[in-house]
Enzyme design. Structure first.
Site, mmCIF file in Angstrom:
data_model
loop_
_atom_site.group_PDB
_atom_site.id
_atom_site.type_symbol
_atom_site.label_atom_id
_atom_site.label_comp_id
_atom_site.label_asym_id
_atom_site.label_seq_id
_atom_site.Cartn_x
_atom_site.Cartn_y
_atom_site.Cartn_z
ATOM 1 N N ASP A 156 0.872 -1.176 0.000
ATOM 2 C CA ASP A 156 0.000 0.000 0.000
ATOM 3 C C ASP A 156 0.909 1.225 0.000
ATOM 4 O O ASP A 156 2.130 1.122 0.171
ATOM 5 C CB ASP A 156 -0.946 -0.050 1.211
ATOM 6 C CG ASP A 156 -2.209 0.767 0.965
ATOM 7 O OD1 ASP A 156 -2.230 1.559 0.003
ATOM 8 O OD2 ASP A 156 -3.168 0.629 1.742
ATOM 9 N N ASP A 212 -3.790 7.225 -3.479
ATOM 10 C CA ASP A 212 -5.155 7.710 -3.713
ATOM 11 C C ASP A 212 -5.575 8.622 -2.556
ATOM 12 O O ASP A 212 -4.863 8.735 -1.558
ATOM 13 C CB ASP A 212 -6.122 6.532 -3.861
ATOM 14 C CG ASP A 212 -5.995 5.502 -2.751
ATOM 15 O OD1 ASP A 212 -4.848 5.202 -2.359
ATOM 16 O OD2 ASP A 212 -7.021 5.004 -2.258
ATOM 17 N N GLY A 227 -11.655 3.297 1.066
ATOM 18 C CA GLY A 227 -12.489 4.168 1.890
ATOM 19 C C GLY A 227 -13.558 3.451 2.695
ATOM 20 O O GLY A 227 -14.541 4.068 3.114
#
Ligand code: GUN
Length: 714
Positions: free
Chosen positions: A102, A137, A210
């Protein structure tokens, strides 16, 4: 000790092959330099600073073939960064399999900001040999305003091209989907991320981001809507990952909705907090006397003994239990995809928690706005589900909402027609409907003699069966799912007069007198001509409902048939003279075409087209557009014509009414028959997939001896 993985072939890198599917749920293979990753899979989160379970044990003991770690955590720590740069990430972690990283987005969500640039973090991930990196992101929190979420979606998409540019061909990248709770923004984000490209390279995987705050407050209904709305715009040839979702209780639902990958730190975080994961929820060991769940790790001990352990020892033990449970539930889910029961599994698991039940009911019942992306996606899941399957249908309150049952019922309503001619040779509209109820399947045994009697009495009778999933014509008495509902025999006969008018109206039988009968004991003498007429109706109706063959063509090709029957008097092969046309499938009541049958149907469809009956090529022939066909590339013709499967990547076009699991034709660009088979994919999938079997070919239509086959590389 498991062997080290082999790198995939260079031409396969980043491809995703679906090997088995049930609706949106699929088993897949994702090709990487560190082996082929079988999906659905969970990637355990490894914190390089705190190794609750050593990565090597994840590989050796638990069979994890991929893990996820955080490149930002490594980048920030000088020691880790230097070692990762020198040795590479696989050596740093001592893990031979697929490593995903990530990017620091999650840290920016937790701490407000990160110190690394969009380009720098991708460059770093590539430099340390990561298999699949993640771009930076913008995390869209559920409590943000719509404007803030719009910005998160926009900025994420703006960063996408830059990130793909830096990644180049050195690393595969995740393209996360944001959009908060707004379905339209989720769909928009998915579309933009799916279309992002730099010099023809795209994202390899799409994680849905999210959602962590939703997981923490068990907002599973929101989760399901997010998965559906995001996937409404995602290409089927890329895996869908759910970022931060790793509770085993959620796997069946997420997999049934199309999730391929999960990652989670839950195994370690819950263990630290003295909690056990199970497929039905989470348990605190605090005051536990006996284990409510099991694993090889906890079974040698009592809960009291585990509580008495030192904290590190206890945490390690509970984490290992959590990993074992996670792998076990994923194996169950994969098996359920293989045997077509993943939806029923999700249905059952939904009773584990009220939040999960709310989510499940939301998926199946509350499609209030048919234009919402989630509703659109749900309709496409239904269309992509094979309507018939050999397994039994467990009776439950959710029975009628299973995607394959909705699909089967809608095909019946759309395509079934009452007979055009009757067993006495007469023509014309039906004079009555007889509804049979109260008998157990096999219905030919419980209703057979009554049906013959009523047909003899009045040949223009349409016989319907009152099944637990609605009315079904007697001609389809052995077709699943109608005849497969487990528990039909314990369902009490409804003594109230049922109102069949809506169902009958929908099948074109409105306004016709209805007689309701229960099975009779008396044996009725078998009438051969009535039985032959019932058989023919059954073939015409199955070709019509399952294969979209018009009843007119169905009648034409069954005009002079001979039927070979089994010992139990069921039709097994249907011939026209010497020509084998088709065989009823005894396990699910479907139809298996034979080559002559496929040829006859193909020719009949062509001549119907030539005579102008079917002039509109775009949306031809209304409810019976014809046996769907798949047009293949000329390179593949010799192989498919000789009976090899149609592989993705060799398809020029496919009819949109193709049904997964049902017969189809394979043709060349001039509509010459090359083969016939059973489709494995929808037409949308055939348009984009590049690997795997698209049509399982039953027989090639070309002369094998005349073909010169050289090796083809699929
Ligand atoms: N981990 C959990 N959620 C997210 C997310 O939305 N984005 C990224 N990059 N990582 C995550």
């Amino acid at each position: 000790m498991e062997s080290e993985p082999s790198p995939c072939r260079p031409q396969d890198l980043g491809k995703f092959e679906v090997t088995q599917r049930d609706g949106a749920a699929r088993l897949g293979k994702f090709f990487t330099k560190h082996g082929v990753l079988n999906t659905p899979a969970l990637l355990p989160v490894v914190n390089p600073n705190i190794l609750t379970v050593e990565p090597r044990s994840l590989w050796d003991e638990f069979g994890f073939r991929a893990l996820i770690t955080n490149s930002y955590v490594i980048w920030k720590n000088e020691n880790l960064r230097d070692r990762a740069t020198e040795e590479g990430i696989h050596k740093l972690l001592d893990f031979p399999g697929v490593i995903m990283t990530d990017s620091g987005t999650f840290q920016s969500y937790v701490y407000g900001d990160v110190e690394v640039s969009v380009e720098e973090i991708v460059r770093f991930q590539a430099s340390i040999g990561v298999d699949i990196g993640t771009m930076l992101d913008v995390f869209g929190r559920p409590d943000m305003t719509r404007k803030e979420i719009e910005d998160a979606v926009r900025i994420t998409a703006e960063r996408a091209t830059k990130s793909l540019q830096v990644a180049d061909t050195n690393i595969m990248l995740n393209g996360p989907i944001q959009g908060g709770l707004h379905q339209d923004l989720r769909a928009k984000s998915a579309k933009m991320m799916a279309e992002s490209e730099y010099q023809q390279s795209n994202f390899s995987i799409h994680p849905i981001g999210g959602i962590v705050p939703l997981m923490e407050s068990q907002r599973y209904h929101d989760l399901s809507e997010i998965i559906l709305s995001s996937s409404s715009e995602l290409p089927p040839n890329r895996p869908m990952h759910i970022f931060g979702c790793g509770h085993p209780m959620l796997f069946p639902m997420c997999i049934a909705l199309g999730a391929d990958l999960f990652d989670s730190a839950a195994y370690a975080l819950f263990a630290k907090d003295g909690r056990l994961l199970s497929e039905e929820g989470t348990y605190r060991i605090e005051s536990m006397v006996e284990w409510p769940t099991q694993s090889s790790h906890i079974s040698p001990y009592t809960p009291a003994q585990v509580r008495a352990m030192s904290k590190p020892e206890r945490t390690s033990l509970l984490a290992r239990h959590n990993l074992e449970v996670t792998q076990r539930e994923l194996a169950r889910c994969r098996e359920a995809v293989r045997n077509g029961s993943i939806w029923v599994m999700a249905e059952r698991r939904s009773h584990s928690s009220p939040h999960l039940r709310e989510a499940f009911l939301g998926i199946i019942r509350e499609r209030t706005d048919p234009n919402e992306p989630s509703a659109k996606r749900m309709r496409s899941i239904i269309r992509s589900t094979d309507p018939i399957r050999p397994s039994s249908e467990p009776l439950s309150e959710d029975l009628l909402h299973r995607p394959h049952i909705i699909h089967a019922n809608s095909l019946l309503v759309q395509r079934w027609r009452s007979p055009g001619s009757w067993h006495d040779g007469s023509f014309g509209a039906p004079s009555r409907v007889v509804v049979m109820k109260g008998g157990e399947p096999p219905w030919r045994a419980s209703y057979g003699s009554t049906v013959q009697r009523v047909l003899k009495e009045d040949p223009r009778t349409v016989v319907m069966i009152d099944s637990l999933i609605g009315l079904v014509p007697y001609s389809l008495e052995d077709l699943s799912p109608w005849c497969r509902v487990e528990g039909s025999n314990i369902h009490p006969v409804d003594t109230k007069e049922a109102d069949y008018s809506v169902d009958l109206e929908s099948m074109g039988l409105g306004g016709i007198p209805v007689l309701v009968l229960t099975p009779e004991d008396s044996e009725y003498e078998q009438d051969k001509s009535i039985l032959a007429w019932i058989d023919r109706c059954s073939f015409v109706d199955k070709l019509s409902v399952l294969c979209a063959v018009s009843p007119a063509i169905g009648c034409e090709i069954t005009d002079e048939i001979q039927v070979r029957r089994s010992n139990t008097n069921r039709p097994v092969n249907v011939y026209n003279g010497e020509m084998h046309l088709f065989s009823p499938r005894l396990n699910d009541g479907g139809i298996s075409l034979a080559l002559h049958g496929a040829k006859l149907i193909h020719e009949a469809m062509k001549s119907a087209k030539d005579t102008g009956e079917d002039s509109n090529d775009v949306q031809p022939r209304g409810d019976h557009p014809g046996l769907p066909s798949v047009t293949i590339h000329s390179d593949a013709i010799p192989f498919v014509g000789a009976g090899r499967n149609v592989m993705h990547g060799f398809i020029l076009k496919a009819d949109p009414w193709l049904i997964v699991g049902q017969p189809c034709l394979v043709v060349d660009e001039d509509d010459n028959l090359v083969a016939h088979g059973v489709s494995n994919s929808t037409s949308e999938e055939m348009a984009v997939m590049k690997k795997g079997v698209a049509v399982k070919v039953r027989e090639g239509a070309l002369d094998k001896d005349a073909l010169n086959l050289t090796a083809i590389d699929s």
